[in-house]
Scaffold this motif. Structure first.
Motif, PDB file in Angstrom:
ATOM      1  N   ILE A  13      25.459  27.469  33.108  1.00 43.23           N
ATOM      2  CA  ILE A  13      24.479  26.489  32.667  1.00 43.23           C
ATOM      3  C   ILE A  13      24.714  25.126  33.305  1.00 43.23           C
ATOM      4  O   ILE A  13      23.774  24.430  33.681  1.00 43.23           O
ATOM      5  CB  ILE A  13      24.468  26.375  31.119  1.00 43.23           C
ATOM      6  N   ILE A  14      25.969  24.734  33.464  1.00 43.45           N
ATOM      7  CA  ILE A  14      26.269  23.437  34.072  1.00 43.45           C
ATOM      8  C   ILE A  14      25.971  23.475  35.570  1.00 43.45           C
ATOM      9  O   ILE A  14      25.435  22.511  36.134  1.00 43.45           O
ATOM     10  CB  ILE A  14      27.739  23.037  33.831  1.00 43.45           C
ATOM     11  N   ARG A  15      26.273  24.580  36.202  1.00 43.24           N
ATOM     12  CA  ARG A  15      26.018  24.721  37.636  1.00 43.24           C
ATOM     13  C   ARG A  15      24.530  24.578  37.956  1.00 43.24           C
ATOM     14  O   ARG A  15      24.163  24.092  39.024  1.00 43.24           O
ATOM     15  CB  ARG A  15      26.521  26.071  38.142  1.00 43.24           C
ATOM     16  N   SER A  16      23.678  24.998  37.022  1.00 48.62           N
ATOM     17  CA  SER A  16      22.235  24.956  37.279  1.00 48.62           C
ATOM     18  C   SER A  16      21.533  23.772  36.610  1.00 48.62           C
ATOM     19  O   SER A  16      20.330  23.580  36.798  1.00 48.62           O
ATOM     20  CB  SER A  16      21.583  26.257  36.781  1.00 48.62           C
ATOM     21  N   LEU A  17      22.263  22.979  35.850  1.00 47.23           N
ATOM     22  CA  LEU A  17      21.649  21.909  35.063  1.00 47.23           C
ATOM     23  C   LEU A  17      21.312  20.685  35.906  1.00 47.23           C
ATOM     24  O   LEU A  17      22.104  20.246  36.729  1.00 47.23           O
ATOM     25  CB  LEU A  17      22.603  21.485  33.933  1.00 47.23           C
ATOM     26  N   SER A  18      20.127  20.153  35.703  1.00 48.06           N
ATOM     27  CA  SER A  18      19.759  18.868  36.311  1.00 48.06           C
ATOM     28  C   SER A  18      19.402  17.877  35.206  1.00 48.06           C
ATOM     29  O   SER A  18      20.007  16.819  35.087  1.00 48.06           O
ATOM     30  CB  SER A  18      18.603  19.038  37.301  1.00 48.06           C
ATOM     31  N   SER A  19      18.415  18.232  34.371  1.00 50.72           N
ATOM     32  CA  SER A  19      18.039  17.337  33.271  1.00 50.72           C
ATOM     33  C   SER A  19      17.426  18.138  32.133  1.00 50.72           C
ATOM     34  O   SER A  19      16.966  19.274  32.323  1.00 50.72           O
ATOM     35  CB  SER A  19      17.052  16.273  33.747  1.00 50.72           C
ATOM     36  N   ILE A  20      17.437  17.545  30.952  1.00 51.39           N
ATOM     37  CA  ILE A  20      16.816  18.135  29.760  1.00 51.39           C
ATOM     38  C   ILE A  20      15.970  17.059  29.097  1.00 51.39           C
ATOM     39  O   ILE A  20      16.493  15.999  28.720  1.00 51.39           O
ATOM     40  CB  ILE A  20      17.864  18.658  28.762  1.00 51.39           C
ATOM     41  N   GLU A  21      14.673  17.308  28.972  1.00 50.93           N
ATOM     42  CA  GLU A  21      13.790  16.391  28.262  1.00 50.93           C
ATOM     43  C   GLU A  21      13.920  16.649  26.761  1.00 50.93           C
ATOM     44  O   GLU A  21      13.821  17.796  26.315  1.00 50.93           O
ATOM     45  CB  GLU A  21      12.340  16.597  28.695  1.00 50.93           C
ATOM     46  N   LEU A  22      14.142  15.610  25.996  1.00 54.11           N
ATOM     47  CA  LEU A  22      14.367  15.759  24.560  1.00 54.11           C
ATOM     48  C   LEU A  22      13.094  15.481  23.768  1.00 54.11           C
ATOM     49  O   LEU A  22      12.316  14.584  24.105  1.00 54.11           O
ATOM     50  CB  LEU A  22      15.473  14.808  24.106  1.00 54.11           C
ATOM     51  N   ARG A  65      35.691  24.511  38.611  1.00 56.76           N
ATOM     52  CA  ARG A  65      36.582  24.327  37.470  1.00 56.76           C
ATOM     53  C   ARG A  65      35.788  24.031  36.205  1.00 56.76           C
ATOM     54  O   ARG A  65      34.647  23.584  36.261  1.00 56.76           O
ATOM     55  CB  ARG A  65      37.600  23.200  37.745  1.00 56.76           C
ATOM     56  N   TYR A  66      36.432  24.283  35.062  1.00 55.97           N
ATOM     57  CA  TYR A  66      35.789  24.094  33.769  1.00 55.97           C
ATOM     58  C   TYR A  66      35.568  22.597  33.496  1.00 55.97           C
ATOM     59  O   TYR A  66      36.436  21.803  33.809  1.00 55.97           O
ATOM     60  CB  TYR A  66      36.664  24.698  32.665  1.00 55.97           C
ATOM     61  N   PRO A  67      34.431  22.221  32.890  1.00 58.62           N
ATOM     62  CA  PRO A  67      33.316  23.052  32.430  1.00 58.62           C
ATOM     63  C   PRO A  67      32.216  23.239  33.484  1.00 58.62           C
ATOM     64  O   PRO A  67      31.203  23.856  33.202  1.00 58.62           O
ATOM     65  CB  PRO A  67      32.782  22.246  31.249  1.00 58.62           C
ATOM     66  N   THR A 117      29.308  22.836  24.439  1.00 60.55           N
ATOM     67  CA  THR A 117      29.908  21.978  25.460  1.00 60.55           C
ATOM     68  C   THR A 117      28.929  20.875  25.860  1.00 60.55           C
ATOM     69  O   THR A 117      29.308  19.701  25.989  1.00 60.55           O
ATOM     70  CB  THR A 117      30.299  22.805  26.701  1.00 60.55           C
ATOM     71  N   ILE A 118      27.661  21.235  26.031  1.00 59.79           N
ATOM     72  CA  ILE A 118      26.638  20.250  26.366  1.00 59.79           C
ATOM     73  C   ILE A 118      26.452  19.269  25.217  1.00 59.79           C
ATOM     74  O   ILE A 118      26.390  18.049  25.413  1.00 59.79           O
ATOM     75  CB  ILE A 118      25.301  20.942  26.707  1.00 59.79           C
ATOM     76  N   LEU A 119      26.363  19.802  23.990  1.00 57.69           N
ATOM     77  CA  LEU A 119      26.140  18.942  22.823  1.00 57.69           C
ATOM     78  C   LEU A 119      27.286  17.954  22.643  1.00 57.69           C
ATOM     79  O   LEU A 119      27.062  16.763  22.380  1.00 57.69           O
ATOM     80  CB  LEU A 119      25.986  19.813  21.578  1.00 57.69           C
ATOM     81  N   GLU A 120      28.510  18.434  22.780  1.00 60.50           N
ATOM     82  CA  GLU A 120      29.693  17.584  22.670  1.00 60.50           C
ATOM     83  C   GLU A 120      29.661  16.477  23.720  1.00 60.50           C
ATOM     84  O   GLU A 120      29.982  15.318  23.431  1.00 60.50           O
ATOM     85  CB  GLU A 120      30.932  18.441  22.837  1.00 60.50           C
ATOM     86  N   ALA A 121      29.260  16.830  24.946  1.00 59.89           N
ATOM     87  CA  ALA A 121      29.208  15.843  26.032  1.00 59.89           C
ATOM     88  C   ALA A 121      28.162  14.780  25.756  1.00 59.89           C
ATOM     89  O   ALA A 121      28.392  13.589  26.010  1.00 59.89           O
ATOM     90  CB  ALA A 121      28.926  16.547  27.358  1.00 59.89           C
ATOM     91  N   VAL A 122      27.003  15.189  25.235  1.00 60.46           N
ATOM     92  CA  VAL A 122      25.949  14.220  24.899  1.00 60.46           C
ATOM     93  C   VAL A 122      26.434  13.279  23.804  1.00 60.46           C
ATOM     94  O   VAL A 122      26.255  12.055  23.883  1.00 60.46           O
ATOM     95  CB  VAL A 122      24.660  14.940  24.461  1.00 60.46           C
ATOM     96  N   ARG A 169      43.411  16.509  18.268  1.00 61.70           N
ATOM     97  CA  ARG A 169      43.848  17.093  19.527  1.00 61.70           C
ATOM     98  C   ARG A 169      42.754  16.886  20.563  1.00 61.70           C
ATOM     99  O   ARG A 169      41.586  17.101  20.284  1.00 61.70           O
ATOM    100  CB  ARG A 169      44.126  18.593  19.355  1.00 61.70           C
ATOM    101  N   ASP A 170      43.123  16.428  21.740  1.00 63.71           N
ATOM    102  CA  ASP A 170      42.145  16.153  22.788  1.00 63.71           C
ATOM    103  C   ASP A 170      41.721  17.458  23.453  1.00 63.71           C
ATOM    104  O   ASP A 170      42.339  17.901  24.414  1.00 63.71           O
ATOM    105  CB  ASP A 170      42.759  15.214  23.837  1.00 63.71           C
ATOM    106  N   THR A 171      40.656  18.055  22.932  1.00 60.03           N
ATOM    107  CA  THR A 171      40.214  19.332  23.484  1.00 60.03           C
ATOM    108  C   THR A 171      38.841  19.237  24.151  1.00 60.03           C
ATOM    109  O   THR A 171      38.391  20.203  24.741  1.00 60.03           O
ATOM    110  CB  THR A 171      40.149  20.406  22.385  1.00 60.03           C
ATOM    111  N   HIS A 172      38.167  18.092  24.001  1.00 56.21           N
ATOM    112  CA  HIS A 172      36.837  17.999  24.583  1.00 56.21           C
ATOM    113  C   HIS A 172      36.916  17.873  26.103  1.00 56.21           C
ATOM    114  O   HIS A 172      37.877  17.362  26.657  1.00 56.21           O
ATOM    115  CB  HIS A 172      36.055  16.824  23.981  1.00 56.21           C
ATOM    116  N   SER A 173      35.896  18.371  26.756  1.00 52.71           N
ATOM    117  CA  SER A 173      35.879  18.394  28.217  1.00 52.71           C
ATOM    118  C   SER A 173      35.524  17.022  28.774  1.00 52.71           C
ATOM    119  O   SER A 173      35.149  16.106  28.042  1.00 52.71           O
ATOM    120  CB  SER A 173      34.864  19.428  28.708  1.00 52.71           C
ATOM    121  N   GLU A 174      35.618  16.902  30.101  1.00 53.84           N
ATOM    122  CA  GLU A 174      35.281  15.642  30.760  1.00 53.84           C
ATOM    123  C   GLU A 174      33.805  15.552  31.121  1.00 53.84           C
ATOM    124  O   GLU A 174      33.375  14.621  31.789  1.00 53.84           O
ATOM    125  CB  GLU A 174      36.120  15.482  32.037  1.00 53.84           C
ATOM    126  N   LEU A 175      33.011  16.510  30.644  1.00 49.82           N
ATOM    127  CA  LEU A 175      31.601  16.561  31.011  1.00 49.82           C
ATOM    128  C   LEU A 175      30.860  15.288  30.637  1.00 49.82           C
ATOM    129  O   LEU A 175      29.924  14.879  31.338  1.00 49.82           O
ATOM    130  CB  LEU A 175      30.938  17.775  30.347  1.00 49.82           C
TER     131      LEU A 175
END
Length: 250
Positions: free
Chosen positions: A32-41, A25-27, A58-63, A83-89
């Motif tokens: 990208i989410i299915r394969s994501l583990s970590s991102i070094e900044l 299910r979304y997101p 979607t990733i940026l919004e979640a961060v 409007r509540d449109t952001h995901s639960e990520l």
């Protein structure tokens, strides 16, 4: 680990995969989410680039939401919601922070900028003088590009964590170059940026990390990015490409 990494506001982000019940299910179904583990900044600037629909916003919004920013933009103190449109990520994002805390911070996104501008006007009625921090003029009394640029140039004060979602959407190429210069000024004032963008101009900051999303997410060089390669090919072969794209009727 480099001491600079300890001093940055955000060192990395991790996806709490064990807590996700279903990747259908979304997101979570996004490749990208299915394969994501970590991102070094990067201590200074981190870019996330990719095609429309790839999941970078979607990733940026979640961060941003996981850090405490309003999902529609603004500072941590902004609480408006049209409007509540952001995901639960964001509930499944773990932020690995450094030892320093930012004195300033802002989530600036083109998609919901109108709502941000409206909220700033409403806050000005409650707290007269607030608009001075945004350039001194109602954001609604300027063009979209002017108001967006005004927030970036006036509201960002340094020593901050700044998350920008497709800032080029409202800006001309010359304003994008001016934004790049301002990013450097703010980096010199101990700021850290995380930016999702399509713009080869915006993503050109030399002291940065660029993550490109395709089937997965990987660290790439500036000239390896598809955005740079497509733009360079077009500019160097404009007539040939136009002849292919726009065939004259015979």
């Amino acid at each position: 680990m480099d001491m600079l990494q300890y001093n940055q506001y955000l060192r990395s982000i991790e996806l709490k995969r064990d807590g996700i019940q279903s990747f259908s299910r979304y997101p979570f179904c996004l490749p990208i989410i299915r394969s994501l583990s970590s991102i070094e900044l990067h201590p200074k600037v981190t870019y996330i680039v990719g095609e429309n629909g790839s999941g970078k916003s979607t990733i940026l919004e979640a961060v941003a939401a996981a850090y405490g920013f309003n999902p529609e933009g603004g500072t941590i103190n902004f609480s408006f919601s049209s409007r509540d449109t952001h995901s639960e990520l964001h509930n499944y994002i773990k932020l690995i922070k450094g030892i320093r805390r930012p004195k300033d911070g802002f989530f600036l996104r083109a998609e919901s900028f109108y709502n941000l501008a409206t909220n700033v006007d409403e806050l000005e009625k409650i707290d007269p003088g607030l608009l001075l921090a945004y350039g001194g003029k109602s954001l609604h009394n300027q063009s979209h590009g002017e108001s967006f640029f005004s927030v970036f140039m006036n509201r960002f004060s340094g020593n901050g964590l700044y998350i920008l979602d497709e800032p080029e959407a409202a800006l001309s190429p010359s304003r994008q170059m001016a934004m790049l210069s301002r990013i450097h000024d703010l980096v010199e004032e101990h700021s850290q940026f995380i930016i999702a963008t399509h713009s080869p101009i915006i993503m050109a900051y030399p002291e940065s990390s660029i993550y490109e999303i395709k089937d997965n997410i990987r660290l790439v060089g500036y000239e390896e990015t598809e955005h740079y390669q497509v733009m360079k090919t077009f500019m160097n072969n404009k007539e040939k490409i136009l002849n292919i794209l726009i065939k004259e009727e015979k």
